[in-house]
Design a protein around this motif. Structure first.
Motif, PDB file in Angstrom:
ATOM      1  N   GLN A 136     -61.259   1.316   9.987  1.00  0.00           N
ATOM      2  CA  GLN A 136     -60.381   0.646   9.026  1.00  0.00           C
ATOM      3  C   GLN A 136     -59.034   0.282   9.646  1.00  0.00           C
ATOM      4  N   LYS A 137     -58.981   0.194  10.961  1.00  0.00           N
ATOM      5  CA  LYS A 137     -57.751  -0.216  11.638  1.00  0.00           C
ATOM      6  C   LYS A 137     -57.877  -1.668  12.046  1.00  0.00           C
ATOM      7  N   LYS A 138     -56.760  -2.362  12.009  1.00  0.00           N
ATOM      8  CA  LYS A 138     -56.762  -3.765  12.394  1.00  0.00           C
ATOM      9  C   LYS A 138     -56.924  -3.861  13.913  1.00  0.00           C
ATOM     10  N   VAL A 139     -57.871  -4.660  14.331  1.00  0.00           N
ATOM     11  CA  VAL A 139     -58.060  -4.919  15.752  1.00  0.00           C
ATOM     12  C   VAL A 139     -57.659  -6.360  15.990  1.00  0.00           C
ATOM     13  N   SER A 140     -56.736  -6.580  16.901  1.00  0.00           N
ATOM     14  CA  SER A 140     -56.180  -7.910  17.081  1.00  0.00           C
ATOM     15  C   SER A 140     -56.762  -8.592  18.315  1.00  0.00           C
ATOM     16  N   PHE A 141     -57.294  -9.791  18.109  1.00  0.00           N
ATOM     17  CA  PHE A 141     -57.736 -10.638  19.201  1.00  0.00           C
ATOM     18  C   PHE A 141     -56.972 -11.944  19.057  1.00  0.00           C
ATOM     19  N   ASN A 142     -56.050 -12.213  19.948  1.00  0.00           N
ATOM     20  CA  ASN A 142     -55.261 -13.424  19.802  1.00  0.00           C
ATOM     21  C   ASN A 142     -54.972 -14.037  21.156  1.00  0.00           C
ATOM     22  N   LEU A 143     -54.366 -15.216  21.104  1.00  0.00           N
ATOM     23  CA  LEU A 143     -54.100 -15.961  22.328  1.00  0.00           C
ATOM     24  C   LEU A 143     -53.046 -15.312  23.206  1.00  0.00           C
ATOM     25  N   TYR A 144     -52.201 -14.461  22.624  1.00  0.00           N
ATOM     26  CA  TYR A 144     -51.124 -13.839  23.369  1.00  0.00           C
ATOM     27  C   TYR A 144     -51.419 -12.358  23.550  1.00  0.00           C
ATOM     28  N   GLY A 145     -51.777 -11.968  24.782  1.00  0.00           N
ATOM     29  CA  GLY A 145     -51.984 -10.563  25.062  1.00  0.00           C
ATOM     30  C   GLY A 145     -50.659  -9.819  25.045  1.00  0.00           C
ATOM     31  N   GLU A 146     -50.755  -8.495  24.982  1.00  0.00           N
ATOM     32  CA  GLU A 146     -49.543  -7.677  24.914  1.00  0.00           C
ATOM     33  C   GLU A 146     -48.648  -7.900  26.126  1.00  0.00           C
ATOM     34  N   GLN A 147     -49.248  -8.021  27.304  1.00  0.00           N
ATOM     35  CA  GLN A 147     -48.448  -8.220  28.516  1.00  0.00           C
ATOM     36  C   GLN A 147     -47.702  -9.551  28.466  1.00  0.00           C
ATOM     37  N   ARG A 148     -48.361 -10.584  27.958  1.00  0.00           N
ATOM     38  CA  ARG A 148     -47.718 -11.904  27.879  1.00  0.00           C
ATOM     39  C   ARG A 148     -46.552 -11.881  26.902  1.00  0.00           C
ATOM     40  N   LYS A 149     -46.688 -11.175  25.775  1.00  0.00           N
ATOM     41  CA  LYS A 149     -45.573 -11.063  24.830  1.00  0.00           C
ATOM     42  C   LYS A 149     -44.379 -10.381  25.488  1.00  0.00           C
ATOM     43  N   LEU A 157     -39.144  -5.875  13.618  1.00  0.00           N
ATOM     44  CA  LEU A 157     -38.756  -4.696  14.399  1.00  0.00           C
ATOM     45  C   LEU A 157     -39.946  -3.769  14.635  1.00  0.00           C
ATOM     46  N   ASP A 158     -40.808  -3.616  13.636  1.00  0.00           N
ATOM     47  CA  ASP A 158     -42.018  -2.805  13.807  1.00  0.00           C
ATOM     48  C   ASP A 158     -42.922  -3.410  14.882  1.00  0.00           C
ATOM     49  N   SER A 159     -43.058  -4.742  14.873  1.00  0.00           N
ATOM     50  CA  SER A 159     -43.872  -5.419  15.892  1.00  0.00           C
ATOM     51  C   SER A 159     -43.272  -5.248  17.277  1.00  0.00           C
ATOM     52  N   MET A 160     -41.947  -5.322  17.342  1.00  0.00           N
ATOM     53  CA  MET A 160     -41.276  -5.128  18.633  1.00  0.00           C
ATOM     54  C   MET A 160     -41.462  -3.691  19.136  1.00  0.00           C
ATOM     55  N   LYS A 161     -41.400  -2.735  18.221  1.00  0.00           N
ATOM     56  CA  LYS A 161     -41.605  -1.337  18.608  1.00  0.00           C
ATOM     57  C   LYS A 161     -42.968  -1.155  19.256  1.00  0.00           C
ATOM     58  N   LEU A 162     -44.008  -1.732  18.630  1.00  0.00           N
ATOM     59  CA  LEU A 162     -45.347  -1.643  19.198  1.00  0.00           C
ATOM     60  C   LEU A 162     -45.412  -2.323  20.565  1.00  0.00           C
ATOM     61  N   MET A 163     -44.734  -3.452  20.698  1.00  0.00           N
ATOM     62  CA  MET A 163     -44.709  -4.172  21.965  1.00  0.00           C
ATOM     63  C   MET A 163     -44.092  -3.309  23.065  1.00  0.00           C
ATOM     64  N   PHE A 164     -42.967  -2.665  22.763  1.00  0.00           N
ATOM     65  CA  PHE A 164     -42.295  -1.835  23.761  1.00  0.00           C
ATOM     66  C   PHE A 164     -43.072  -0.555  24.057  1.00  0.00           C
ATOM     67  N   GLN A 165     -43.737  -0.013  23.059  1.00  0.00           N
ATOM     68  CA  GLN A 165     -44.563   1.159  23.307  1.00  0.00           C
ATOM     69  C   GLN A 165     -45.706   0.806  24.242  1.00  0.00           C
TER      70      GLN A 165
END
Length: 202
Positions: free
Chosen positions: A55-68, A188-196
């Motif tokens: 039940q967790k969101k799994v993200s598949f998108n054009l921008y990988g975490e490293q690219r962000k 800010l929550d999205s940025m936190k995940l990005m930095f983690q």
């Protein structure tokens, strides 16, 4: 929140100069737009799926975490370059203001450059933001929006948190302070995940 950037005022101190006050760090630049678009696309991608098992969101998108992260670093470098130019007296807003007022005094009217729609849009700051630091616990400082359909958003970084003071005119049908607060929190929550993610991978 709105899907596009606007002219943004972020104050830059000119205290190193005699009688210096502030100039404007124009933070709505192409590198910021590119990074924000990547973050927004990642959040709203139609390819996001929910796994039945977890039940967790799994993200598949054009921008990988490293690219962000790379796009964020590019935007931060651009922002730093603009900020450094401003505090060294190489911003554009004070110079243009001086030219405009000198023209008004000497010519009695404004040259076409200062009556052009592009210039008018350039100085219509729908977002005004600046660090307003206070050290007294339980206090914060802020200011109002500078245009009718805009926002004021001061911020005060603390060791473990950031205090934001958001304002807008209740008479405007375009702005919504609570919606802005929610959008800011989500960003800010999205940025936190990005930095983690950077911390995990790096």
């Amino acid at each position: 929140m709105y899907g596009y950037l606007v002219s943004t005022y972020e104050s830059a101190s000119l205290r190193r100069f005699r009688n210096g006050r502030v100039d404007n760090i124009r933070s709505a630049h192409d590198a910021a737009r590119t990074w924000a678009s990547a973050m927004r696309t990642a959040e709203s991608s139609p390819l996001n799926e929910v796994s039945n098992d977890s039940q967790k969101k799994v993200s598949f998108n054009l921008y990988g975490e490293q690219r962000k992260l790379e796009l964020f670093d590019e935007a931060a470098r651009k922002q730093t370059t603009i900020m450094e130019a401003n505090i060294l007296g190489r911003g554009i807003d004070n110079h243009l203001l001086g030219l405009r007022e000198a023209a008004r005094e000497t010519l009695g009217e404004l040259p076409p450059m200062f009556t052009d729609d592009t210039y008018k849009k350039m100085i219509e700051f729908k977002l005004s933001t600046s660090q307003v630091a206070t050290t007294t616990e339980g206090t914060f400082m802020g200011y109002g929006a500078v245009v009718h359909d805009g926002y004021g958003c001061s911020y005060n970084p603390k060791k473990e948190s950031i205090i934001f003071c958001i304002s807008s005119f209740t008479s405007s049908s375009v702005t919504n302070t609570e919606a802005f607060r929610q959008s800011l929190e989500e960003a800010l929550d999205s940025m936190k995940l990005m930095f983690q993610n950077r911390k995990t991978e790096g």
